[in-house]
Design a protein around this motif. Structure first.
Motif, PDB file in Angstrom:
ATOM      1  N   THR A 156      -1.506 -26.214 -33.231  1.00  0.00           N
ATOM      2  CA  THR A 156      -1.287 -26.616 -31.839  1.00  0.00           C
ATOM      3  C   THR A 156      -0.867 -25.475 -30.927  1.00  0.00           C
ATOM      4  O   THR A 156      -0.692 -25.676 -29.720  1.00  0.00           O
ATOM      5  CB  THR A 156      -0.215 -27.719 -31.767  1.00  0.00           C
ATOM      6  OG1 THR A 156       1.013 -27.224 -32.332  1.00  0.00           O
ATOM      7  CG2 THR A 156      -0.657 -28.966 -32.521  1.00  0.00           C
ATOM      8  N   THR A 158       1.972 -24.008 -30.964  1.00  0.00           N
ATOM      9  CA  THR A 158       3.390 -24.116 -30.655  1.00  0.00           C
ATOM     10  C   THR A 158       4.182 -23.196 -31.586  1.00  0.00           C
ATOM     11  O   THR A 158       3.634 -22.613 -32.519  1.00  0.00           O
ATOM     12  CB  THR A 158       3.877 -25.572 -30.813  1.00  0.00           C
ATOM     13  OG1 THR A 158       3.504 -26.057 -32.112  1.00  0.00           O
ATOM     14  CG2 THR A 158       3.237 -26.469 -29.760  1.00  0.00           C
ATOM     15  N   ASP A 163       9.902 -24.729 -30.465  1.00  0.00           N
ATOM     16  CA  ASP A 163       9.413 -26.027 -30.000  1.00  0.00           C
ATOM     17  C   ASP A 163       9.765 -27.139 -30.984  1.00  0.00           C
ATOM     18  O   ASP A 163       9.649 -26.960 -32.202  1.00  0.00           O
ATOM     19  CB  ASP A 163       7.897 -25.979 -29.810  1.00  0.00           C
ATOM     20  CG  ASP A 163       7.474 -24.904 -28.815  1.00  0.00           C
ATOM     21  OD1 ASP A 163       8.162 -24.754 -27.790  1.00  0.00           O
ATOM     22  OD2 ASP A 163       6.466 -24.218 -29.090  1.00  0.00           O
ATOM     23  N   TYR A 165       8.086 -29.936 -31.114  1.00  0.00           N
ATOM     24  CA  TYR A 165       6.889 -30.711 -31.442  1.00  0.00           C
ATOM     25  C   TYR A 165       6.426 -30.593 -32.895  1.00  0.00           C
ATOM     26  O   TYR A 165       6.198 -31.622 -33.545  1.00  0.00           O
ATOM     27  CB  TYR A 165       5.745 -30.346 -30.499  1.00  0.00           C
ATOM     28  CG  TYR A 165       4.549 -31.243 -30.681  1.00  0.00           C
ATOM     29  CD1 TYR A 165       4.497 -32.499 -30.078  1.00  0.00           C
ATOM     30  CD2 TYR A 165       3.474 -30.856 -31.479  1.00  0.00           C
ATOM     31  CE1 TYR A 165       3.417 -33.337 -30.265  1.00  0.00           C
ATOM     32  CE2 TYR A 165       2.387 -31.693 -31.664  1.00  0.00           C
ATOM     33  CZ  TYR A 165       2.367 -32.933 -31.061  1.00  0.00           C
ATOM     34  OH  TYR A 165       1.302 -33.769 -31.264  1.00  0.00           O
ATOM     35  N   LEU A 168       8.746 -32.457 -35.139  1.00  0.00           N
ATOM     36  CA  LEU A 168       8.678 -33.889 -34.869  1.00  0.00           C
ATOM     37  C   LEU A 168       7.450 -34.501 -35.525  1.00  0.00           C
ATOM     38  O   LEU A 168       7.529 -35.537 -36.186  1.00  0.00           O
ATOM     39  CB  LEU A 168       8.632 -34.125 -33.357  1.00  0.00           C
ATOM     40  CG  LEU A 168       8.423 -35.577 -32.895  1.00  0.00           C
ATOM     41  CD1 LEU A 168       9.555 -36.460 -33.400  1.00  0.00           C
ATOM     42  CD2 LEU A 168       8.316 -35.635 -31.379  1.00  0.00           C
ATOM     43  N   VAL A 169       6.298 -33.855 -35.357  1.00  0.00           N
ATOM     44  CA  VAL A 169       5.069 -34.375 -35.958  1.00  0.00           C
ATOM     45  C   VAL A 169       5.186 -34.392 -37.481  1.00  0.00           C
ATOM     46  O   VAL A 169       4.799 -35.367 -38.132  1.00  0.00           O
ATOM     47  CB  VAL A 169       3.846 -33.551 -35.515  1.00  0.00           C
ATOM     48  CG1 VAL A 169       2.598 -33.975 -36.285  1.00  0.00           C
ATOM     49  CG2 VAL A 169       3.614 -33.711 -34.025  1.00  0.00           C
ATOM     50  N   LEU A 208       2.047 -40.673 -29.921  1.00  0.00           N
ATOM     51  CA  LEU A 208       2.496 -39.294 -30.002  1.00  0.00           C
ATOM     52  C   LEU A 208       1.309 -38.355 -29.793  1.00  0.00           C
ATOM     53  O   LEU A 208       0.796 -37.754 -30.718  1.00  0.00           O
ATOM     54  CB  LEU A 208       3.140 -39.030 -31.366  1.00  0.00           C
ATOM     55  CG  LEU A 208       4.005 -37.772 -31.510  1.00  0.00           C
ATOM     56  CD1 LEU A 208       5.160 -37.805 -30.526  1.00  0.00           C
ATOM     57  CD2 LEU A 208       4.523 -37.655 -32.936  1.00  0.00           C
ATOM     58  N   THR A 210      -1.152 -35.162 -28.695  1.00  0.00           N
ATOM     59  CA  THR A 210      -1.047 -33.716 -28.841  1.00  0.00           C
ATOM     60  C   THR A 210      -0.670 -33.072 -27.514  1.00  0.00           C
ATOM     61  O   THR A 210      -1.203 -33.468 -26.470  1.00  0.00           O
ATOM     62  CB  THR A 210      -2.393 -33.142 -29.296  1.00  0.00           C
ATOM     63  OG1 THR A 210      -2.830 -33.851 -30.465  1.00  0.00           O
ATOM     64  CG2 THR A 210      -2.278 -31.664 -29.611  1.00  0.00           C
ATOM     65  N   PRO A 211       0.229 -32.094 -27.479  1.00  0.00           N
ATOM     66  CA  PRO A 211       0.601 -31.462 -26.213  1.00  0.00           C
ATOM     67  C   PRO A 211      -0.545 -30.624 -25.656  1.00  0.00           C
ATOM     68  O   PRO A 211      -1.371 -30.138 -26.397  1.00  0.00           O
ATOM     69  CB  PRO A 211       1.792 -30.580 -26.593  1.00  0.00           C
ATOM     70  CG  PRO A 211       1.603 -30.269 -28.046  1.00  0.00           C
ATOM     71  CD  PRO A 211       0.974 -31.512 -28.617  1.00  0.00           C
TER      72      PRO A 211
END
Length: 211
Positions: A156, A158, A163, A165, A168-169, A208, A210-211
């Motif tokens: 991603t 990141t 981060d 994210y 979290l994922v 949730l 993807t950013p």
């Protein structure tokens, strides 16, 4: 091939062999504990089932609990490796759902309607409830999420240290997989794992993005 390349290849092969031995010992431990019960399995039994010495078992694991938890860690490491190999342009949750499905249900859709062995499920449930196993599972989960977070960060763009994210994922993937497995271990009604995993990750993907 240079000497450096030869050494690198040798180390890669040696590491693969070590992982294969770990998996074999872990699977032997799980199989025996599910079939016979936790208290009826010794390290000697496990070593014999895996066709290795007791010393070899001790070289890899300090206990039955650690050996069992190793299968979960190895599976999540394979999921992280597989995620890195997925097409970069594919939506993240599509890739995650596919690689998780491949690891938890290796035979794919052919396994969806396969009859469950209730005795195995009952034995597995008893084994997982063993207090000695809980701490090792927590440690395995932590290591698994750390590696999966790194793979997600790479995918991603990141940063796993800055981060939230990727962590979290990774945590959600672990939790979703655990919920699916637990759901499928209910005595009634039957809940095929392939179907349940697909439903779980479809619901996660909606909430949730993807950013």
């Amino acid at each position: 091939m240079t000497q450096e390349h030869v050494v690198s290849a040798h180390l890669g092969l040696r590491e693969r062999k070590k992982r294969e031995t770990r998996v074999a010992l872990s699977q032997a431990t799980i199989g025996l504990c599910v079939q016979r019960g936790w208290d009826n399995v010794t390290v000697e039994d496990i070593a014999s089932a895996a066709n290795v010495s007791v010393r070899t078992f001790r070289n890899y694991f300090s206990s039955k609990a650690e050996a069992i938890a190793a299968s979960h860690l190895e599976r999540m490491l394979r999921i992280a490796d597989s995620l890195r190999a997925q097409p970069a342009a594919e939506p993240l949750w599509e890739s995650i759902a596919r690689v998780v499905q491949a690891e938890f249900v290796p035979q794919g859709e052919a396994s969806v309607n396969a009859p469950r062995d209730q005795r195995w499920i009952d034995g597995l449930r008893l084994m997982l409830a063993e207090p000695a196993l809980q701490g090792e599972v927590v440690k395995a989960n932590a290591a698994a999420q750390e590696e999966l977070a790194r793979a997600i960060a790479e995918r991603t763009g990141t940063d796993v240290t800055r981060d939230a994210y990727p962590k979290l994922v990774a945590a959600v993937v672990g939790a979703g997989s655990a919920v699916a497995v637990e759901h499928c271990m209910r005595p009634d009604p039957p809940a095929p794992l392939a179907v349940t995993l697909r439903e779980v990750f479809e619901q996660i993907a909606v909430g949730l993005p993807t950013p």
